[in-house]
Design a protein around this motif. Structure first.
Motif, PDB file in Angstrom:
ATOM      1  N   ASP A 139       0.788  -1.084  -0.307  1.00  0.00           N
ATOM      2  CA  ASP A 139      -0.017  -0.438  -0.113  1.00  0.00           C
ATOM      3  C   ASP A 139       1.170   1.250  -0.134  1.00  0.00           C
ATOM      4  N   TYR A 140       1.841   0.914   1.146  1.00  0.00           N
ATOM      5  CA  TYR A 140       2.536   2.159   1.086  1.00  0.00           C
ATOM      6  C   TYR A 140       4.190   1.857   0.931  1.00  0.00           C
ATOM      7  N   VAL A 141       5.370   3.228   0.244  1.00  0.00           N
ATOM      8  CA  VAL A 141       6.590   2.912  -0.327  1.00  0.00           C
ATOM      9  C   VAL A 141       7.262   3.578   0.369  1.00  0.00           C
ATOM     10  N   PHE A 142       7.942   2.928   1.092  1.00  0.00           N
ATOM     11  CA  PHE A 142       9.654   3.685   1.807  1.00  0.00           C
ATOM     12  C   PHE A 142      10.508   3.547   0.982  1.00  0.00           C
ATOM     13  N   LEU A 143      11.038   4.537   0.170  1.00  0.00           N
ATOM     14  CA  LEU A 143      12.460   4.001  -0.977  1.00  0.00           C
ATOM     15  C   LEU A 143      13.595   4.666   0.125  1.00  0.00           C
ATOM     16  N   ALA A 144      14.141   3.891   0.639  1.00  0.00           N
ATOM     17  CA  ALA A 144      15.407   4.712   1.459  1.00  0.00           C
ATOM     18  C   ALA A 144      16.925   3.183   0.189  1.00  0.00           C
ATOM     19  N   VAL A 187      11.861   0.828  -9.001  1.00  0.00           N
ATOM     20  CA  VAL A 187      10.777   0.860  -7.877  1.00  0.00           C
ATOM     21  C   VAL A 187       9.628   1.904  -7.809  1.00  0.00           C
ATOM     22  N   ILE A 188       9.746   3.181  -8.434  1.00  0.00           N
ATOM     23  CA  ILE A 188       9.020   4.288  -8.659  1.00  0.00           C
ATOM     24  C   ILE A 188       8.592   3.592  -9.820  1.00  0.00           C
ATOM     25  N   LYS A 235      12.528  13.661  -9.630  1.00  0.00           N
ATOM     26  CA  LYS A 235      11.852  14.987 -10.944  1.00  0.00           C
ATOM     27  C   LYS A 235      11.205  13.603 -11.408  1.00  0.00           C
ATOM     28  N   MET A 236      11.363  12.055 -11.324  1.00  0.00           N
ATOM     29  CA  MET A 236      10.680  11.526 -11.424  1.00  0.00           C
ATOM     30  C   MET A 236       9.269  11.494 -11.214  1.00  0.00           C
ATOM     31  N   CYS A 237       9.092  11.961  -9.298  1.00  0.00           N
ATOM     32  CA  CYS A 237       8.488  11.247  -8.323  1.00  0.00           C
ATOM     33  C   CYS A 237       7.484  12.508  -8.633  1.00  0.00           C
TER      34      CYS A 237
END
Length: 329
Positions: free
Chosen positions: A58-63, A91-92, A146-148
């Motif tokens: 549901d949610y992603v933290f991209l670390a 991932v994005i 910029k992708m986000c």
């Protein structure tokens, strides 16, 4: 986020990712999806596709990222650029395709121009040349930001980016070839102190714990004049959790303390915390990096978050946890 939400923390074994896991668990979140790099290669497009199709977070933290200090960035620029771009892109994009409700991307304050006005505001991005010693990493992170933004505009995603200042804390990297300045200083001063302890004379009632012999010399790079801002990683995790719960917008958010310190003063502080009593020498032939890097944190303050862990308190905590847990002091 609901407590029952399925949350994927990419890079959960790293300093930032592990801090996010600690924070989420402390808040009652238990439905966490965790994969080590051995289990899931985030640079592999097909593997990431299959992972998202199977887990549907549901949610992603991209670390997850390839990180390092001046030496590592200067030595392996192609790897820093390629690996970070691949991780981010995979991932994005898959988060968008699989319908992730919200994603938080961890960028870095090194994405700002080398000579940006201080303190650095979010809008200074792409207004000047980057610092040469970490250009490849910075370019990759800028692409992620910029992708986000682009996925938000084109697809209506809720993907946010944050720019943390220099971090330190549990699970940091202390390899002198690849580490950042604060953990490198901790290791250098600690090891110099241990060497001095080992040279104590006979007649010592407590072996290894007599007066220090002032014969070790710690050499540090540059002039010591550049100024840096440092944030404990637990404060960063608190900020990310706060933003994930409350923030929606296409403006990336700085995360820091709003206070900086010269590398020379930082070295003296760490010298005192570790108990090293020898001398420091500065190798002026080595690069300093960016002269100053202080973030403007007025935006995140306006969003209701401020740091809680002071620099000296945080360093003492890390030194005790990472270097003195085995009783060597």
């Amino acid at each position: 986020m609901e407590v029952s939400s399925k949350i994927y923390i990419a890079g959960h074994k790293g300093m930032v990712g592990s801090a996010l896991v600690r924070k989420l668990k402390s808040e009652g979140f238990s439905n966490l999806v965790l994969r080590s790099s051995a289990d899931l290669d985030l640079t592999n497009q097909q593997a990431v596709k299959e992972f998202f199709e199977e887990e549907k977070p549901d949610y992603v933290f991209l670390a997850a990222a390839k990180v390092g200090g001046i030496v590592a960035n200067s030595t392996y620029p192609a790897q820093f650029l390629y690996e970070n771009l691949m991780i981010q892109n995979n991932v994005i994009h898959r988060s968008y395709v699989s319908g992730v409700k919200k994603l938080l991307f961890l960028a870095s304050s090194c994405i700002y121009p080398k000579l940006a006005p201080q303190p650095i505001k979010e809008e200074y991005l792409l207004t000047g040349s980057l610092e040469e010693t970490n250009e490849a990493y910075a370019i990759a992170k800028i692409a992620g930001v910029k992708m986000c933004e682009a996925y938000n505009r084109q697809y209506g995603c809720d993907f946010i980016s944050v720019m943390p200042t220099n971090l330190y804390g549990p699970n940091d990297n202390y390899d002198l070839e690849t580490s950042h300045v604060l953990p490198a200083l901790l290791r250098k001063f600690h090891e110099a102190k241990i060497k001095m302890l080992s040279k104590t004379g006979p007649g010592n009632n407590v072996p290894g714990h007599s007066e220090l012999v002032d014969s070790e010399l710690v050499e540090l790079w540059g002039t010591g004049e550049p100024r840096r801002e440092f944030l404990h990683v637990d404060d960063l995790a608190n900020a990310c959790f706060h933003l994930m719960q409350t923030y929606q917008g296409n403006t990336s958010v700085n995360i820091g303390t709003g206070k900086d310190i010269s590398i020379k003063d930082l070295a003296e502080l760490i010298k005192n915390i570790t108990g090293y009593t020898g001398e420091i020498t500065w190798n002026n032939s080595k690069p300093d990096g960016t002269p100053r890097k202080l973030l403007d944190v007025s935006l995140i303050h306006s969003l209701g978050w401020e740091h809680k862990i002071g620099l000296e308190e945080g360093i003492r905590r890390v030194y005790e946890e990472e270097f003195l847990r085995d009783g060597s002091s």
